[in-house]
Design a protein around this motif. Structure first.
Motif, mmCIF file in Angstrom:
data_model
loop_
_atom_site.group_PDB
_atom_site.id
_atom_site.type_symbol
_atom_site.label_atom_id
_atom_site.label_comp_id
_atom_site.label_asym_id
_atom_site.label_seq_id
_atom_site.Cartn_x
_atom_site.Cartn_y
_atom_site.Cartn_z
ATOM 1 N N CYS A 391 41.252 45.366 51.309
ATOM 2 C CA CYS A 391 42.712 45.419 51.233
ATOM 3 C C CYS A 391 43.300 44.146 50.661
ATOM 4 O O CYS A 391 44.529 44.010 50.591
ATOM 5 C CB CYS A 391 43.305 45.704 52.611
ATOM 6 S SG CYS A 391 42.771 44.555 53.880
ATOM 7 N N TYR A 392 42.448 43.205 50.265
ATOM 8 C CA TYR A 392 42.902 41.975 49.629
ATOM 9 C C TYR A 392 42.396 41.925 48.200
ATOM 10 O O TYR A 392 41.260 42.315 47.898
ATOM 11 C CB TYR A 392 42.399 40.743 50.387
ATOM 12 C CG TYR A 392 43.080 40.527 51.709
ATOM 13 C CD1 TYR A 392 44.262 39.793 51.797
ATOM 14 C CD2 TYR A 392 42.550 41.051 52.880
ATOM 15 C CE1 TYR A 392 44.897 39.593 53.015
ATOM 16 C CE2 TYR A 392 43.176 40.850 54.105
ATOM 17 C CZ TYR A 392 44.350 40.124 54.158
ATOM 18 O OH TYR A 392 44.981 39.936 55.366
ATOM 19 N N GLY A 393 43.232 41.437 47.295
ATOM 20 C CA GLY A 393 42.844 41.303 45.906
ATOM 21 C C GLY A 393 41.983 40.078 45.685
ATOM 22 O O GLY A 393 41.702 39.296 46.602
ATOM 23 N N ARG A 397 45.631 37.869 47.797
ATOM 24 C CA ARG A 397 46.891 38.489 48.187
ATOM 25 C C ARG A 397 46.643 39.887 48.757
ATOM 26 O O ARG A 397 45.726 40.591 48.340
ATOM 27 C CB ARG A 397 47.842 38.588 46.999
ATOM 28 C CG ARG A 397 48.321 37.230 46.487
ATOM 29 C CD ARG A 397 49.335 37.420 45.364
ATOM 30 N NE ARG A 397 49.844 36.137 44.889
ATOM 31 C CZ ARG A 397 50.760 36.011 43.937
ATOM 32 N NH1 ARG A 397 51.268 37.105 43.361
ATOM 33 N NH2 ARG A 397 51.166 34.811 43.560
ATOM 34 N N LEU A 398 47.478 40.259 49.715
ATOM 35 C CA LEU A 398 47.364 41.564 50.345
ATOM 36 C C LEU A 398 47.857 42.646 49.392
ATOM 37 O O LEU A 398 48.931 42.530 48.802
ATOM 38 C CB LEU A 398 48.192 41.596 51.631
ATOM 39 C CG LEU A 398 48.093 42.851 52.508
ATOM 40 C CD1 LEU A 398 46.691 42.986 53.070
ATOM 41 C CD2 LEU A 398 49.117 42.792 53.634
ATOM 42 N N LYS A 399 47.069 43.696 49.231
ATOM 43 C CA LYS A 399 47.453 44.786 48.341
ATOM 44 C C LYS A 399 48.586 45.595 48.959
ATOM 45 O O LYS A 399 48.809 45.564 50.164
ATOM 46 C CB LYS A 399 46.243 45.687 48.070
ATOM 47 C CG LYS A 399 45.119 44.984 47.298
ATOM 48 C CD LYS A 399 43.962 45.933 47.037
ATOM 49 C CE LYS A 399 42.834 45.238 46.267
ATOM 50 N NZ LYS A 399 41.687 46.149 46.033
ATOM 51 N N SER A 400 49.273 46.328 48.106
ATOM 52 C CA SER A 400 50.456 47.076 48.557
ATOM 53 C C SER A 400 50.092 48.111 49.613
ATOM 54 O O SER A 400 50.809 48.283 50.608
ATOM 55 C CB SER A 400 51.144 47.741 47.366
ATOM 56 O OG SER A 400 50.239 48.605 46.685
ATOM 57 N N TRP A 401 48.975 48.794 49.429
ATOM 58 C CA TRP A 401 48.614 49.806 50.415
ATOM 59 C C TRP A 401 48.150 49.165 51.728
ATOM 60 O O TRP A 401 48.324 49.741 52.802
ATOM 61 C CB TRP A 401 47.540 50.739 49.860
ATOM 62 C CG TRP A 401 46.224 50.097 49.544
ATOM 63 C CD1 TRP A 401 45.842 49.532 48.372
ATOM 64 C CD2 TRP A 401 45.113 49.960 50.431
ATOM 65 N NE1 TRP A 401 44.566 49.035 48.469
ATOM 66 C CE2 TRP A 401 44.087 49.299 49.703
ATOM 67 C CE3 TRP A 401 44.876 50.321 51.742
ATOM 68 C CZ2 TRP A 401 42.855 49.003 50.262
ATOM 69 C CZ3 TRP A 401 43.638 50.026 52.303
ATOM 70 C CH2 TRP A 401 42.647 49.375 51.556
ATOM 71 N N GLY A 402 47.605 47.958 51.655
ATOM 72 C CA GLY A 402 47.274 47.244 52.872
ATOM 73 C C GLY A 402 48.524 46.849 53.651
ATOM 74 O O GLY A 402 48.574 46.936 54.881
#
Length: 455
Positions: A391-393, A397-402
């Motif tokens: 869930c992290y890129g 950074r936290l992804k939108s779905w995360g």
């Protein structure tokens, strides 16, 4: 003061990575405490053998320990939180208040349905939890080839996995993680419930229902989904924790001012069979601390004092909780409410409850952040064993779905608070469901499984 974990923030990690761990005094092989803190092994599955090299000088040993610690992988402690080497931090008090302080307000309600047996359970639970905490820490240690007792595990999950190995090496950890997530999420729900309850009873004249107050509280809590660490809220929550202790003293002072009207005849020698199980759960939940003890003991500067610390803290908790519950119940007797501050006169109830709501809202991020980290680690960050993609890129950074999943967890706590708006019932359910297992059952089973030959 036992429900605590040490949070390692991003800003502090750099300064502590290569630091020398505190010196540990030698102990006899029969002791359950380690003379040396073992370093994580290369696989990251636990702790290896003692890092002290026989015959080496103190300077060389210190350099070796520092270099090995700097190069070793970070092994998460309970809740997925990373321990640091210095236990005396503001985070410690913040966790103490967040995990324990608010829920003392439900103990007088337990006496309402349990009477003298409820007081006995407060003492009995303290004794049993103190003992199971000690045997749980004993499971962290084993004797090496030289007969020395060394720390070979680092967390409750590691103990559970060791008990299920070799057939099911990860089953025990998953069971503990599930119980831990349930307890943390239920704690979040309790904070939302108590916020709505306190605001509704503080301003009964306003055309706002308890459910509406819970929705407003959740709207304030929604930014928790964006948290990367707890540094932003820890200091404020520490202040609210201190304010909560002051509020407890004010409640006791008010009760003592009405000592002449205490209803001793109302304290029952019998129990309400239908509602007494709720009292049991409330009392057990107020002592839940085992999940954090491995991290606490691992960060003590003098681990040999762990047993002494357990004894005195449980004695203090037992005395304070018993006195608070009894004094509050004697003051209001059969009119005792689920949250005891709702019994205060209207002139001071609103002020006290507003402080408690602030305390609840600033304490919410801790169990929420811990639950999120456990979920992310077990479902998204176990490499090839992960159930879902990370869930992290790549940039961290936290992804939108995360972020969407985090927001969904906040909304879930709101829905539960709306459909089950009963503070005592939820607290009793949590204590009975996960507290009893994590505090009573599992430590005893793990101790028998790992140390059977030495008993």
């Amino acid at each position: 003061g036992l429900q605590m974990d040490i949070l390692k923030t991003e800003g502090e990690s750099c300064g502590d990575e290569g630091a020398e761990p505190p010196a540990r005094h030698p102990v006899t092989p029969t002791s359950t405490l380690s003379p040396h803190q073992a370093a994580p092994d290369s696989a990251g599955s636990g702790f290896g053998t003692c890092t002290t090299t026989p015959g080496a000088g103190e300077g060389e040993q210190a350099a070796a320990r520092g270099a090995e610690r700097a190069s070793a992988p970070r092994v998460p402690g309970p809740c997925g939180l990373h321990p640091i080497s210095h236990p005396r931090r503001p985070w410690s008090a913040q966790v103490v208040g967040a995990q324990n302080g608010m829920f003392v307000l439900g103990l007088p309600y337990a006496i309402l349905h349990g009477g003298y047996l409820g007081l006995f359970l407060i003492i009995f639970a303290a004794v049993v939890c103190c003992y199971t905490g000690k045997i749980l820490i004993a499971c962290l240690y084993e004797e090496n080839e030289d007969g020395e007792v060394v720390r070979v595990r680092d967390s409750y999950v590691a103990i559970a996995n060791a008990c299920c190995a070799p057939r099911f090496p990860t089953l025990g950890g998953r069971v503990v993680n599930v119980a831990q997530i349930i307890e943390l999420v239920m704690t979040c729900i309790l904070y939302v419930v108590v916020s709505g309850n306190l605001m509704y009873n503080s301003f009964p004249g306003l055309p706002v229902s308890q459910k509406s107050w819970s929705i407003i509280a959740t709207a304030v809590l929604l930014p928790c989904a964006f948290l990367k660490n707890l540094k932003a809220v820890s200091k404020f929550s520490l202040l609210c924790t201190l304010a909560h202790f002051v509020i407890n003293i004010l409640v006791i002072a008010y009760c003592l001012s009405r000592a002449r009207d205490w209803a001793w005849e109302k304290v029952k020698f019998y129990i309400d069979v239908k509602k007494f199980p709720i009292s049991i759960g409330i009392i057990v939940f107020s002592y839940t601390s085992q999940i954090f003890l491995p991290s606490l003991e691992g960060n003590m500067q003098q681990p040999s004092e762990f047993h002494c610390m357990m004894n005195w803290t449980h004695i203090a908790a037992c005395v304070l909780k018993g006195l608070f519950a009894l004094v509050a119940y004697l003051t209001w007797a059969d009119e005792t409410k689920e949250v005891i501050t709702d019994n205060l006169p209207g002139s001071i109830r609103a002020v006290v409850n507003i402080f408690l709501v602030a305390k609840a809202l600033l304490s919410y991020p801790l169990p929420f952040f811990a639950a999120v980290e456990v979920l992310e680690k077990s479902l998204f960050q176990e490499g090839s064993r992960a159930f879902f993609p990370a869930c992290y890129g790549g940039d961290g950074r936290l992804k939108s779905w995360g972020l969407t999943l985090r927001c969904a967890l906040v909304v879930f706590t709101l829905l539960m608070a709306i459909y089950v708006p009963h503070f005592a019932l939820l607290m009793g359910l949590t204590g009975s469901l996960t507290g009893a297992g994590l505090c009573f059952l599992l430590p005893s089973l793990f101790h028998l499984r790992l140390l059977w030959r030495k008993l």
